[in-house]
Design a protein around this motif. Sequence first.
Motif, PDB file in Angstrom:
ATOM      1  N   VAL A  95       0.866  -1.189   0.000  1.00  0.00           N
ATOM      2  CA  VAL A  95       0.000   0.000   0.000  1.00  0.00           C
ATOM      3  C   VAL A  95       0.902   1.238   0.000  1.00  0.00           C
ATOM      4  CG1 VAL A  95      -1.894   1.193   1.175  1.00  0.00           C
ATOM      5  CG2 VAL A  95      -1.736  -1.313   1.310  1.00  0.00           C
ATOM      6  N   SER A 143      -9.998  -2.402  -3.535  1.00  0.00           N
ATOM      7  CA  SER A 143      -9.904  -1.116  -2.831  1.00  0.00           C
ATOM      8  C   SER A 143     -10.887  -0.164  -3.483  1.00  0.00           C
ATOM      9  CB  SER A 143      -8.490  -0.533  -2.949  1.00  0.00           C
ATOM     10  OG  SER A 143      -8.493   0.833  -2.541  1.00  0.00           O
ATOM     11  N   ASN A 144     -11.535   0.689  -2.677  1.00  0.00           N
ATOM     12  CA  ASN A 144     -12.460   1.652  -3.283  1.00  0.00           C
ATOM     13  C   ASN A 144     -11.712   2.748  -4.040  1.00  0.00           C
ATOM     14  OD1 ASN A 144     -11.599   3.377  -1.256  1.00  0.00           O
ATOM     15  ND2 ASN A 144     -13.650   3.906  -0.543  1.00  0.00           N
ATOM     16  N   THR A 145     -10.377   2.731  -3.987  1.00  0.00           N
ATOM     17  CA  THR A 145      -9.592   3.680  -4.804  1.00  0.00           C
ATOM     18  C   THR A 145      -9.797   3.436  -6.292  1.00  0.00           C
ATOM     19  OG1 THR A 145      -7.614   2.272  -4.829  1.00  0.00           O
ATOM     20  CG2 THR A 145      -7.777   3.910  -3.054  1.00  0.00           C
ATOM     21  N   MET A 153      -1.310   7.117  -5.472  1.00  0.00           N
ATOM     22  CA  MET A 153      -1.366   5.659  -5.525  1.00  0.00           C
ATOM     23  C   MET A 153      -1.608   5.153  -6.943  1.00  0.00           C
ATOM     24  SD  MET A 153      -3.770   4.765  -2.244  1.00  0.00           S
ATOM     25  CE  MET A 153      -2.841   3.307  -1.910  1.00  0.00           C
ATOM     26  N   TYR A 156      -0.838   1.493  -7.692  1.00  0.00           N
ATOM     27  CA  TYR A 156      -1.714   0.684  -6.818  1.00  0.00           C
ATOM     28  C   TYR A 156      -3.132   0.638  -7.383  1.00  0.00           C
ATOM     29  CZ  TYR A 156      -4.327  -0.240  -2.396  1.00  0.00           C
ATOM     30  OH  TYR A 156      -5.165  -0.712  -1.418  1.00  0.00           O
ATOM     31  N   LEU A 188     -10.564   3.526   3.349  1.00  0.00           N
ATOM     32  CA  LEU A 188      -9.432   3.766   4.264  1.00  0.00           C
ATOM     33  C   LEU A 188      -9.676   3.058   5.602  1.00  0.00           C
ATOM     34  CD1 LEU A 188      -6.742   5.277   4.772  1.00  0.00           C
ATOM     35  CD2 LEU A 188      -8.114   7.202   5.615  1.00  0.00           C
ATOM     36  N   HIS A 199      -0.987   7.945   4.790  1.00  0.00           N
ATOM     37  CA  HIS A 199      -2.427   7.723   4.602  1.00  0.00           C
ATOM     38  C   HIS A 199      -3.216   8.019   5.873  1.00  0.00           C
ATOM     39  CE1 HIS A 199      -2.166   6.137   0.586  1.00  0.00           C
ATOM     40  NE2 HIS A 199      -1.255   5.239   0.941  1.00  0.00           N
TER      41      HIS A 199
HETATM   42  C1  4PL Z   1      -9.906   5.720   0.478  1.00  0.00           C
HETATM   43  O1  4PL Z   1      -6.674   1.289  -0.466  1.00  0.00           O
HETATM   44  O2  4PL Z   1      -9.161   3.038  -0.121  1.00  0.00           O
HETATM   45  C2  4PL Z   1      -6.312   5.574   1.327  1.00  0.00           C
HETATM   46  C3  4PL Z   1      -4.693   3.592   1.107  1.00  0.00           C
HETATM   47  N1  4PL Z   1      -7.585   6.004   1.144  1.00  0.00           N
HETATM   48  O3  4PL Z   1      -4.961   2.306   0.533  1.00  0.00           O
HETATM   49  C4  4PL Z   1      -6.237   2.253   0.144  1.00  0.00           C
HETATM   50  C5  4PL Z   1      -8.523   5.180   0.654  1.00  0.00           C
HETATM   51  C6  4PL Z   1      -5.981   4.294   0.986  1.00  0.00           C
HETATM   52  C7  4PL Z   1      -8.230   3.875   0.311  1.00  0.00           C
HETATM   53  C8  4PL Z   1      -6.913   3.464   0.461  1.00  0.00           C
END
Ligand code: 4PL
Length: 250
Positions: A95, A143-145, A153, A156, A188, A199
């Motif tokens: 991460v 991941s919601n990213t 990221m 990632y 997160l 983070h």
């Molecule tokens: C919303 O998958 O989903 C930070 C760091 N913020 O790794 C993540 C959010 C991070 C995330 C993630």
Amino acid sequence: MANSIRRFEGRVAIVTGAAQGIGAAIARRLASEGATVFAADINEAGAEAMAKAAGGGIVPVGCDVGEPDSVAALHARVLKEAGKIDVLVNNAAIVPFTPWDEVDFAHWRRIMRVNLDGVFLMCRASSDAMRKAGYGRIVNIISNTILAGTPNMAAYVAAKGGVFGFTRALATELGQYRITVNGVSPGLTASEGVMASPHKEAFGFVEMLQAIKGHGRPEDIVPAVAFLASEEAHWITGQMINADAGMVRW
Ligand code: 4PL
Ligand code: NAD
């Protein structure tokens, strides 16, 4: 630890990246519901400490998911000791917090090797064993990213987007063997990894976007994973559940 709900009695599970954070919480829950859990982590000492603290049902194994020989050795050991693989949770990942100006090809490859290649290698090996049994549950931690396009990221987010595409493709390939393949996307979450990185400064901003307020903890991600890993989720495959307090409504 015992649990009143025991969905994994007699089941054999592999959870990668289980030495700490979300993976450790998943491993503890599957074991508490009766599974024999192989906790695979590149941090072997960390996996051993986690298994010992859990007090039973968890077998720590040193494994680098990005290394084909290491993944083969893990599978040989699980099949020798437990005879089958019912559940695979692909949780291991790096991460990073890496501004775009620092994203070079070496970084990109380092992330892809673990976060995308590692998922492929684990699924390749585990699904062959599941196919023989005509049963399997694969849960990929995404991941919601991939929906939010979170900054710092890029590699990632690309790797995790790849995992979601792969989840859908593999669901199609493996449906005929009664193997389901799904994803869970945390928002997160206060894992050891996140709390030791920049983070952790994002909790306030993320909470502002959440439908439900509070800071995500590893235990908040576990129920969605356990459900998809359970026998009764047999009619659900190729899907992704966002476990992020409604930060992203997609
Ligand atoms: C919303 O998958 O989903 C930070 C760091 N913020 O790794 C993540 C959010 C991070 C995330 C993630
Ligand atoms: P963490 O950094 O706290 O723990 C990750 C674990 O993976 C560590 O024990 C580490 O040793 C292990 N690992 C790293 N590389 C490995 C490799 N090559 N082989 C085997 N094990 C390896 O992480 P976390 O925050 O608990 O994240 C767990 C999963 O959840 C990851 O897939 C991550 O992308 C995802 N996720 C986390 C968050 C979050 O905010 N914490 C949000 C969305 C998704």
